[in-house]
Scaffold this motif. Structure first.
Motif, PDB file in Angstrom:
ATOM      1  N   ALA A  99      47.097  -0.505  61.921  1.00  0.00           N
ATOM      2  CA  ALA A  99      48.159  -1.571  61.045  1.00  0.00           C
ATOM      3  C   ALA A  99      49.262  -0.791  61.007  1.00  0.00           C
ATOM      4  O   ALA A  99      50.493  -1.247  61.142  1.00  0.00           O
ATOM      5  CB  ALA A  99      47.591  -1.151  59.777  1.00  0.00           C
ATOM      6  N   GLU A 102      50.794  -1.217  64.752  1.00  0.00           N
ATOM      7  CA  GLU A 102      51.268  -2.709  64.555  1.00  0.00           C
ATOM      8  C   GLU A 102      52.534  -3.035  64.102  1.00  0.00           C
ATOM      9  O   GLU A 102      53.370  -3.616  64.601  1.00  0.00           O
ATOM     10  CB  GLU A 102      50.126  -3.752  63.956  1.00  0.00           C
ATOM     11  CG  GLU A 102      50.469  -5.107  64.037  1.00  0.00           C
ATOM     12  CD  GLU A 102      49.390  -5.816  63.317  1.00  0.00           C
ATOM     13  OE1 GLU A 102      48.918  -6.993  63.804  1.00  0.00           O
ATOM     14  OE2 GLU A 102      48.883  -5.550  62.192  1.00  0.00           O
ATOM     15  N   HIS A 135      39.440  -5.302  61.737  1.00  0.00           N
ATOM     16  CA  HIS A 135      38.593  -4.493  62.547  1.00  0.00           C
ATOM     17  C   HIS A 135      37.922  -4.647  63.490  1.00  0.00           C
ATOM     18  O   HIS A 135      37.163  -3.750  63.733  1.00  0.00           O
ATOM     19  CB  HIS A 135      38.348  -3.199  61.485  1.00  0.00           C
ATOM     20  CG  HIS A 135      39.317  -2.535  60.756  1.00  0.00           C
ATOM     21  ND1 HIS A 135      38.961  -1.697  59.833  1.00  0.00           N
ATOM     22  CD2 HIS A 135      40.794  -2.328  61.020  1.00  0.00           C
ATOM     23  CE1 HIS A 135      39.781  -1.350  59.239  1.00  0.00           C
ATOM     24  NE2 HIS A 135      41.130  -1.550  60.045  1.00  0.00           N
ATOM     25  N   GLY A 138      41.668  -3.350  64.335  1.00  0.00           N
ATOM     26  CA  GLY A 138      42.486  -2.921  63.338  1.00  0.00           C
ATOM     27  C   GLY A 138      43.827  -3.259  63.323  1.00  0.00           C
ATOM     28  O   GLY A 138      44.684  -3.163  62.124  1.00  0.00           O
ATOM     29  N   TYR A 140      46.027  -6.506  62.753  1.00  0.00           N
ATOM     30  CA  TYR A 140      45.730  -7.766  61.672  1.00  0.00           C
ATOM     31  C   TYR A 140      46.175  -9.252  62.583  1.00  0.00           C
ATOM     32  O   TYR A 140      45.233  -9.960  62.356  1.00  0.00           O
ATOM     33  CB  TYR A 140      46.518  -7.671  60.213  1.00  0.00           C
ATOM     34  CG  TYR A 140      45.892  -6.583  59.409  1.00  0.00           C
ATOM     35  CD1 TYR A 140      44.878  -6.822  58.761  1.00  0.00           C
ATOM     36  CD2 TYR A 140      46.707  -5.267  59.484  1.00  0.00           C
ATOM     37  CE1 TYR A 140      44.197  -5.837  58.043  1.00  0.00           C
ATOM     38  CE2 TYR A 140      46.213  -4.406  58.911  1.00  0.00           C
ATOM     39  CZ  TYR A 140      45.056  -4.530  57.736  1.00  0.00           C
ATOM     40  OH  TYR A 140      44.439  -3.704  57.165  1.00  0.00           O
ATOM     41  N   LEU A 141      47.100  -8.901  63.052  1.00  0.00           N
ATOM     42  CA  LEU A 141      47.438 -10.281  63.855  1.00  0.00           C
ATOM     43  C   LEU A 141      46.526 -10.404  65.070  1.00  0.00           C
ATOM     44  O   LEU A 141      45.950 -11.503  65.185  1.00  0.00           O
ATOM     45  CB  LEU A 141      48.890 -10.175  64.283  1.00  0.00           C
ATOM     46  CG  LEU A 141      50.020  -9.982  63.257  1.00  0.00           C
ATOM     47  CD1 LEU A 141      51.310 -10.035  63.953  1.00  0.00           C
ATOM     48  CD2 LEU A 141      50.100 -11.220  62.550  1.00  0.00           C
ATOM     49  N   ASP A 143      43.486  -9.348  65.472  1.00  0.00           N
ATOM     50  CA  ASP A 143      42.094  -9.731  64.736  1.00  0.00           C
ATOM     51  C   ASP A 143      42.000 -11.171  64.405  1.00  0.00           C
ATOM     52  O   ASP A 143      41.106 -11.898  64.558  1.00  0.00           O
ATOM     53  CB  ASP A 143      41.799  -8.874  63.661  1.00  0.00           C
ATOM     54  CG  ASP A 143      41.482  -7.227  64.106  1.00  0.00           C
ATOM     55  OD1 ASP A 143      41.221  -7.147  65.476  1.00  0.00           O
ATOM     56  OD2 ASP A 143      41.242  -6.387  63.318  1.00  0.00           O
ATOM     57  N   ALA A 144      43.153 -11.559  63.651  1.00  0.00           N
ATOM     58  CA  ALA A 144      43.073 -13.196  63.298  1.00  0.00           C
ATOM     59  C   ALA A 144      42.885 -13.921  64.439  1.00  0.00           C
ATOM     60  O   ALA A 144      42.336 -14.932  64.440  1.00  0.00           O
ATOM     61  CB  ALA A 144      44.344 -13.245  62.421  1.00  0.00           C
ATOM     62  N   VAL A 152      44.679 -16.793  58.323  1.00  0.00           N
ATOM     63  CA  VAL A 152      44.811 -15.129  58.145  1.00  0.00           C
ATOM     64  C   VAL A 152      45.930 -14.781  58.932  1.00  0.00           C
ATOM     65  O   VAL A 152      46.529 -13.864  58.560  1.00  0.00           O
ATOM     66  CB  VAL A 152      43.308 -14.490  58.377  1.00  0.00           C
ATOM     67  CG1 VAL A 152      43.604 -13.058  58.540  1.00  0.00           C
ATOM     68  CG2 VAL A 152      42.372 -14.849  57.541  1.00  0.00           C
ATOM     69  N   ALA A 156      49.170 -12.582  57.502  1.00  0.00           N
ATOM     70  CA  ALA A 156      49.387 -11.496  57.877  1.00  0.00           C
ATOM     71  C   ALA A 156      50.881 -11.213  58.367  1.00  0.00           C
ATOM     72  O   ALA A 156      51.604 -10.382  58.165  1.00  0.00           O
ATOM     73  CB  ALA A 156      48.582 -10.756  58.890  1.00  0.00           C
ATOM     74  N   TRP A 242      52.317  -2.528  52.756  1.00  0.00           N
ATOM     75  CA  TRP A 242      51.663  -2.972  54.084  1.00  0.00           C
ATOM     76  C   TRP A 242      50.411  -2.015  54.240  1.00  0.00           C
ATOM     77  O   TRP A 242      50.531  -0.752  54.091  1.00  0.00           O
ATOM     78  CB  TRP A 242      52.365  -2.665  55.232  1.00  0.00           C
ATOM     79  CG  TRP A 242      51.671  -3.099  56.473  1.00  0.00           C
ATOM     80  CD1 TRP A 242      51.204  -2.166  57.650  1.00  0.00           C
ATOM     81  CD2 TRP A 242      51.176  -4.387  57.033  1.00  0.00           C
ATOM     82  NE1 TRP A 242      50.862  -2.798  58.534  1.00  0.00           N
ATOM     83  CE2 TRP A 242      50.864  -4.024  58.320  1.00  0.00           C
ATOM     84  CE3 TRP A 242      51.379  -5.573  56.717  1.00  0.00           C
ATOM     85  CZ2 TRP A 242      50.134  -5.255  59.103  1.00  0.00           C
ATOM     86  CZ3 TRP A 242      50.852  -6.757  57.630  1.00  0.00           C
ATOM     87  CH2 TRP A 242      50.368  -6.503  58.592  1.00  0.00           C
TER      88      TRP A 242
END
Length: 296
Positions: A99, A102, A135, A138, A140-141, A143-144, A152, A156, A242
């Motif tokens: 994260a 990212e 994850h 890990g 977030y963008l 993974d979504a 999501v 994020a 965050w």
């Protein structure tokens, strides 16, 4: 210098930096007043309970014994166990580090998207008003997107934009100034005058001739910026909540969680040196003349 000589030099530098960080963070961590065992036991814990906790954590051993044990574990890929949570530090870093990375990448991307055009325009229109003053994974963008969950992803992104912009503004001016300086140098070269004399459009000369050559000396600045953003993200993540390493390491510092703090410093320092290694090799790949000029 050749590819392999740069690689050897940087690898040795990486080892020395990580070793230095280990020593410095270990000394500083243990110079901080306070007792982690007392914090874990609580104010009402008896001295016997606190001493038992101290023995379980190995804090009753001499400092050189604790340091030797830490370094020995480090060579085996073990960053120790968090005093605060009781979980392996490496496991917690695997959760929080993506994260932070990212956020740093998004901040650097924003700095480039804004800084490079500003640098180009301020070089082309120099001395005018626009010229700036002196994850699963890990992520977030990602993974979504992998899950196909648009809600999501945008949620994020909504939470990421403010901290990313905050971090980006730190290096935006640096990027713009560096691009401006390099562009001014390229625009005064003979090959640019030749291209203009050939009747090529001005925008084509700037974007296809001057900009690629101006980006070469700017690579080092961009690499260093990414390393700085990893450290700078700690405060920004804490302010904007965050879920990266920021709040985690701040809480660890407050709890005198020595293994967590040292693990954070080692991982980020390793990433910083690794980024510089990639920058040097990329520099050599883009402009091989640098290697030939090294005196082989």
């Amino acid at each position: 210098m050749t590819f392999w000589s740069i690689l050897r030099q940087r690898c040795w530098g990486l080892v020395l930096v990580v070793a230095g960080v280990c020593v410095i963070t270990f000394i500083i961590s243990h110079l901080i007043p306070g007792d982690p065992a007392r914090l874990l036991g609580g104010d009402r814990a008896s001295d016997a309970i606190v001493e038992n906790i101290r023995q379980q954590l190995g804090l009753d051993q001499p400092l050189y014994v604790q340091f030797y044990r830490y370094v020995s574990d480090l060579f085996h890929g073990d960053l120790g166990t968090s005093i605060r949570t009781g979980r392996p530090v490496l496991e917690e870093l695997r959760i929080f580090f993506p994260a932070t990375l990212e956020l740093a990448f998004c901040a650097l991307l924003l700095a480039l998207l804004i800084g490079i055009p500003l640098g180009i325009l301020s070089a082309v229109w120099r001395n005018r008003w626009l010229d700036p003053p002196t994850h699963v994974t890990g992520f977030y963008l990602l993974d979504a997107l992998l899950e196909g969950n648009g809600e999501v992803f945008f949620n994020a992104l909504q939470h990421l934009i403010l901290p990313a912009l905050t971090l980006a503004f730190v290096h935006l001016g640096i990027v713009a100034r560096q691009i401006r300086s390099a562009m001014l140098e390229q625009l005064s070269e003979d090959y640019i005058r030749t291209a203009r004399a050939s009747g090529l459009p001005g925008w084509y000369i700037v974007l296809c001739y001057a900009l690629p050559n101006a980006l070469i000396p700017s690579i080092t600045v961009l690499g260093l910026a990414l390393g700085d953003l990893l450290y700078g993200a700690v405060l920004t993540e804490t302010v904007f909540a965050w879920p990266g390493m920021g709040a985690w390491v701040v809480t660890s510092i407050q709890a005198l969680d020595f293994p967590a703090v040292m693990g954070f410093a080692v991982v980020v320092s390793f990433a910083y040196v690794l980024v510089n290694l990639v920058v040097d090799l990329l520099y050599l790949w883009i402009d091989p003349r640098i290697g030939r000029g090294g005196g082989e």
